[in-house]
Design a protein around this motif. Sequence first.
Motif, mmCIF file in Angstrom:
data_model
loop_
_atom_site.group_PDB
_atom_site.id
_atom_site.type_symbol
_atom_site.label_atom_id
_atom_site.label_comp_id
_atom_site.label_asym_id
_atom_site.label_seq_id
_atom_site.Cartn_x
_atom_site.Cartn_y
_atom_site.Cartn_z
ATOM 1 N N LEU A 116 0.826 -1.016 -0.277
ATOM 2 C CA LEU A 116 0.102 -0.045 -0.006
ATOM 3 C C LEU A 116 0.858 1.057 -0.145
ATOM 4 O O LEU A 116 0.567 2.288 -0.742
ATOM 5 C CB LEU A 116 -0.987 -0.005 1.309
ATOM 6 C CG LEU A 116 -2.029 1.193 1.284
ATOM 7 C CD1 LEU A 116 -2.902 1.128 0.347
ATOM 8 C CD2 LEU A 116 -2.397 1.588 2.728
ATOM 9 N N PHE A 121 -7.534 2.203 4.865
ATOM 10 C CA PHE A 121 -7.416 1.053 4.136
ATOM 11 C C PHE A 121 -7.147 0.063 5.166
ATOM 12 O O PHE A 121 -6.255 0.215 6.019
ATOM 13 C CB PHE A 121 -6.203 1.020 3.455
ATOM 14 C CG PHE A 121 -6.444 2.107 2.296
ATOM 15 C CD1 PHE A 121 -7.269 1.972 0.911
ATOM 16 C CD2 PHE A 121 -5.673 3.263 2.321
ATOM 17 C CE1 PHE A 121 -7.314 3.030 -0.083
ATOM 18 C CE2 PHE A 121 -5.872 4.389 1.432
ATOM 19 C CZ PHE A 121 -6.656 4.026 0.268
ATOM 20 N N HIS A 172 -11.571 1.755 3.307
ATOM 21 C CA HIS A 172 -11.887 0.793 2.362
ATOM 22 C C HIS A 172 -11.345 -0.715 2.839
ATOM 23 O O HIS A 172 -10.238 -0.660 3.309
ATOM 24 C CB HIS A 172 -10.740 1.322 1.383
ATOM 25 C CG HIS A 172 -11.226 2.474 0.557
ATOM 26 N ND1 HIS A 172 -10.923 3.845 1.374
ATOM 27 C CD2 HIS A 172 -11.602 2.924 -0.573
ATOM 28 C CE1 HIS A 172 -11.455 4.760 0.649
ATOM 29 N NE2 HIS A 172 -11.737 4.135 -0.663
ATOM 30 N N LEU A 194 -7.114 -3.364 -4.259
ATOM 31 C CA LEU A 194 -6.476 -2.081 -4.152
ATOM 32 C C LEU A 194 -6.215 -1.342 -5.564
ATOM 33 O O LEU A 194 -6.745 -0.315 -6.011
ATOM 34 C CB LEU A 194 -5.108 -2.208 -3.550
ATOM 35 C CG LEU A 194 -4.503 -0.820 -3.555
ATOM 36 C CD1 LEU A 194 -5.491 0.152 -2.459
ATOM 37 C CD2 LEU A 194 -3.091 -0.986 -2.863
#
Lengths: 239, 239
Positions: free
Chosen positions: A28, A67, A146, A159
């Motif tokens: 990420l 996230f 998310h 993602l």
Amino acid sequence: MPNPTAAMLVIGDEILSGRTRDSNLWYLAGEMTRAGIDLAEARVVGDDHASIVAAVRALSAAHDYVFTSGGIGPTHDDITADAVAEALGAKIGHRPDAMALLKAHYERQGLPFNEARARMARIPDGAALIDNPISVAPGFILGNVHVMAGVPNIFEAMLASVMPRLTGGAPLLSQNLRVMRGEGEIAGEFGRLAADFPDLSMGSYPFQQSGAFGTNLVIRGTDPARIDQAMMRLVGLFG
Amino acid sequence: MPNPTAAMLVIGDEILSGRTRDSNLWYLAGEMTRAGIDLAEARVVGDDHASIVAAVRALSAAHDYVFTSGGIGPTHDDITADAVAEALGAKIGHRPDAMALLKAHYERQGLPFNEARARMARIPDGAALIDNPISVAPGFILGNVHVMAGVPNIFEAMLASVMPRLTGGAPLLSQNLRVMRGEGEIAGEFGRLAADFPDLSMGSYPFQQSGAFGTNLVIRGTDPARIDQAMMRLVGLFG
């Protein structure tokens, strides 16, 4: 205008017990940097309802995007969806759209669509589904949170489908100079250079090679011309 | 008596930018599990004074032990020691014991003991030094906060010298059963088994192999006899 900020919440006892080495945070981080979103903090919590609720609330209030990874499967320890719903004050149940996706998937596979598998259709009211091209069970977006799977290839695929929906800023660029001197030898001049470029971020990362100390000097920023200027000064000092 | 709890704080822009993949959390998690200390949460923050102060305060108040990695070198972005001192209300300066260690080290190496290197002797009043057998610059323990280097081999060496000072509980043991069935197929019975053993923690971790879905079922706990009991039931169900 400053870049938007993001936070990550990694969920799972297996990370905190040392069974599994997380790779989703690292993945990420790279994607956020390229998209011009400032990943400002990350947290790891276990499969514990109250811990997930508290972390989601804190991170959702403090950042533009949150996230999460982990805890959205069919087993009793998969409690992320319910915790995120509670954190953001949403109702949750077996959503018809997610039920339909999963039912069709298991029919195609000739596998029973049992109660455990139906658990993966628990999606908060008002959430948008995140496509799962690998094992179908969706993630979701609720508010700015998310919610994605923990299995790395599924996390990465989810993602990828989320990234186009995010509003990024200027990508964070970096240049790197590798010098075979110890950090302590270059720290004074490097610190003065950093002070001359307050709009850039400069970091130094020591390493050892064949018994000798070296340092990677990294200059980060969003303006390539400024990074070039600083890099020329850096090369003049230590190159 | 429940095991003591711990938290980790990983400090560094390089982790949040994706430049570096952290390994210290994973390493610490394994050591805590073996020592019977429950690693309850972890956080990652950048090289930002206010963020470090806030995280250290929150984690120090909530857990028996806190471990930090990163930000104790000689460069301008190494700000951990000052932030930890502020978080816990301690004064900080160039401590004579740390100055003596570093001065002797650089004299032996024939390197100048300059201002940047002296920065690594900034240790809060009242802190105990943590030995650094690799590059000498010490970590420190202030209150329940253990401040260590970010470079993995130095972090690991510092942790080794800290571990004997910690009071652990019963080590967290685990057994693992690998089944070539999808999570959704075994989740119902696995969940009922978990409910029958509320003193154990059970987790399931899906994987794919040659296109087929499999699941690793993990039973964790501190009582080996109870884990054996649960494992016999598990093998009866899915073995």
